[in-house]
Design an enzyme around this catalytic site. Structure first.
Site, short mmCIF file in Angstrom:
data_model
loop_
_atom_site.label_atom_id
_atom_site.label_comp_id
_atom_site.label_asym_id
_atom_site.label_seq_id
_atom_site.Cartn_x
_atom_site.Cartn_y
_atom_site.Cartn_z
CE LYS A 112 7.60 -14.64 -24.56
NZ LYS A 112 6.60 -14.16 -23.59
C1 LIG Z 1 5.25 -13.83 -23.77
C2 LIG Z 1 4.46 -13.75 -22.53
C3 LIG Z 1 3.12 -14.13 -22.49
C4 LIG Z 1 2.37 -14.58 -23.71
O1 LIG Z 1 2.88 -15.78 -24.23
P1 LIG Z 1 2.52 -16.22 -25.73
O2 LIG Z 1 3.31 -17.44 -25.97
O3 LIG Z 1 2.94 -15.06 -26.60
O4 LIG Z 1 1.06 -16.43 -25.77
C5 LIG Z 1 2.46 -14.10 -21.27
N1 LIG Z 1 3.09 -13.67 -20.15
C6 LIG Z 1 4.37 -13.27 -20.15
C7 LIG Z 1 4.98 -12.80 -18.88
C8 LIG Z 1 5.11 -13.30 -21.33
O5 LIG Z 1 6.39 -12.92 -21.33
#
Ligand SMILES: *Cc1c(COP(=O)(O)O)cnc(C)c1O
Length: 507
Positions: A112
């Site tokens: 993120k």
């Molecule tokens: C947010 C997240 C996901 C999923 O990502 P999306 O964009 O919501 O599909 C997968 N793995 C981790 C560690 C995340 O923080």
């Protein structure tokens, strides 16, 4: 370049307006009117560039009303020393045809950060350009399944003219994720647990958004404080655009190092929840990146696997709390953008009508089915699979034993589905598996996967994991050990709006 809404073709806004508004006023998501292209020569030229220069090259195609200087200064500030590896991301070669793209080297140890380190800069530049928000403070509201919350808090902490409020599911995040959020520093941040799951948090935030525009009490409070809402969730275009960058960048790096040839197609395998990360890979493909299959990996909340296989999206099913909590989602918001893209037809009104119908049906009946044309396109581009809890654990163990490489539970889901795809297809394209989090964010689950019983104390478990695997807990996680817990509020899911009103009053 302008943006339109997935639900109303008459809406046309600039990039800065799309980023400030977050969600379109008709409830739809902002999408580019026309996707820009990237040529083979351009992709090749990225190979010699640093990450922030690659980001500039790609983002300037999307940020039509930003000047070059604005984008350059934003990407330089975002992608610098706050990442613990010089190239911002890192690629590990596991075998001749399998590469892992590590996206977790930012300050909160999950992917993120790739977008949320940049978003505050994009937001401030956008705010200066939009007359509707000039001089106003921006209140960021965020629902999190664990990682977005911390990354938003870290990105926006003490950024002048902004505040950030995060709602997380009380029992739906890992100990470390909770600790990272509740110990967050900064004067403009708030964190609140919700007695519900991520979908409840996300729905609550979406509703608060809409009522910020229409509801008497909330709208009045905002006005009194001279504030507007915006979003740091992946419904915001400002989250998605930076995610397109790392796919193109990873391809350029593989090209530069001679691992692939010009024009060679690769598969991309992504552990998926809200469909943001894999959607960015799809956009990269549509822009011209040579991609064969997009492999969509889900955990037991396998609504996307079923959708890819049948064209029916049905969220009426049990919700599971898993060891990959950031994917515990039954309403994958960004799927709407994919369906929009597939549904583009010569008659723009026709396109938006069935989209409206489908998403209205999702809201009222919990289910919709796309038409044959959309189904066929999904089948062409995607493979979907899901992985249960015991297979997730077994995969962590197997990958560690085979490659001496420690992965987190989300990444393990992707590994498992990659294996499944390989066995089920004759596809010999090289594959990039996306690694979304550092294993120490989930050290209890990871330690248990290796056949050991975790300690009561998270940091004790982390230390034992270090000894067992000869790896290191990253500093940002280690440092939370000494920090006081600042936020312990918890609300019923129906009380989120009330909580937001109180927070606004206190700011
Ligand atoms: C947010 C997240 C996901 C999923 O990502 P999306 O964009 O919501 O599909 C997968 N793995 C981790 C560690 C995340 O923080």
């Amino acid at each position: 370049m302008l943006y339109t809404s997935t639900r109303n073709a008459d809406i046309k806004v600039t990039a800065s307006e799309a980023i400030i508004q977050g969600l379109s006023e008709d409830g739809g998501l902002f999408v580019p009117e026309k996707l820009p292209e990237i040529t083979t020569a351009e992709i090749e030229s990225l190979g010699k560039m640093q990450y922030h220069e690659r980001a500039f090259t790609i983002l300037q195609k999307f940020l039509g009303d930003f000047s070059d200087t604005e984008i350059q200064s934003a990407v330089k500030s975002a992608y610098g020393r706050n990442f613990s590896v010089p190239d911002v991301t890192q690629i590990k070669k596991l075998s001749a045809d399998c590469f892992v793209l590590e996206l977790f080297h930012g300050p909160t140890c999950a992917f993120k950060d790739m977008a949320l380190q940049l978003l505050p800069y994009l937001m401030l530049i956008s705010a200066e350009k939009c007359t509707s928000v000039q001089g106003k403070r921006i209140a960021i509201l965020t629902a999190t399944s664990g990682d977005t919350g911390k990354a938003a808090l870290e990105g926006f902490k003490d950024v002048p003219g902004t505040s950030v409020t995060v709602f997380y599911p009380e029992d739906g995040v890992s100990e470390m994720q909770k600790r990272q959020m509740t110990t967050q520093q900064g004067a403009n941040v708030r964190v609140c647990a919700v007695k519900g799951n991520f979908d409840d948090c996300q729905n609550g935030v979406k509703e608060i958004f809409t009522s910020g525009r229409t509801d008497g009490e909330l709208a009045a409070e905002l006005q009194k404080k001279n504030m507007v809402f915006s979003s740091a969730n992946s419904i915001n275009w400002g989250r998605l655009a930076p995610q397109i960058v790392y796919y193109i960048s990873a391809y350029a790096s593989l090209l530069e190092s001679g691992e692939i040839k010009t024009g060679e197609k690769v598969n991309i395998c992504v552990p998926t929840g809200n469909f943001g990360n894999i959607l960015a890979a799809y956009y990269a493909k549509q822009m011209g990146l040579p991609v064969n299959k997009l492999i969509c990996a889900s955990n037991s909340n396998n609504v996307l696997t079923d959708f890819i296989k049948t064209g029916v999206y049905d969220r009426q099913r049990e919700f599971y709390t898993t060891v990959s909590p950031s994917m515990d989602i039954l309403i994958s918001s960004n799927l709407e953008r994919l369906i929009y893209q597939y549904h583009l037809s010569p008659n723009p009104d026709e396109k938006c009508n069935s989209l409206q119908e489908w998403f209205a049906a999702l809201k009222t009946q919990g289910r919709y089915e796309v038409n044959e044309r959309v189904k066929a396109k999904i089948e062409r581009d995607f493979y979907g699979g899901w992985c249960n809890e015991s297979d997730t654990a077994a995969t962590i163990k197997a990958v560690f034993e085979k490659h001496a490489y420690l992965i987190d539970p989300h990444t393990a889901v992707a590994f498992k589905i990659y294996d499944e795809y390989k066995a089920a297809s004759n596809d010999d394209c090289k594959t990039i598996i996306v690694s979304t989090a550092n294993p120490y964010k989930f050290c209890g689950a990871v330690y248990r996967s290796l056949g050991k019983e975790p300690e009561q104390d998270e940091f004790m478990t982390a230390q034992k994991l270090e000894w067992l695997t000869n790896t290191r807990m990253p500093d940002p996680l280690f440092r939370t050990q000494g920090l006081p817990v600042r936020f312990s509020d918890s609300v019923e899911k129906g009380e989120m709006k009330k909580a937001v009103i109180e927070i606004i009053r206190s700011l």
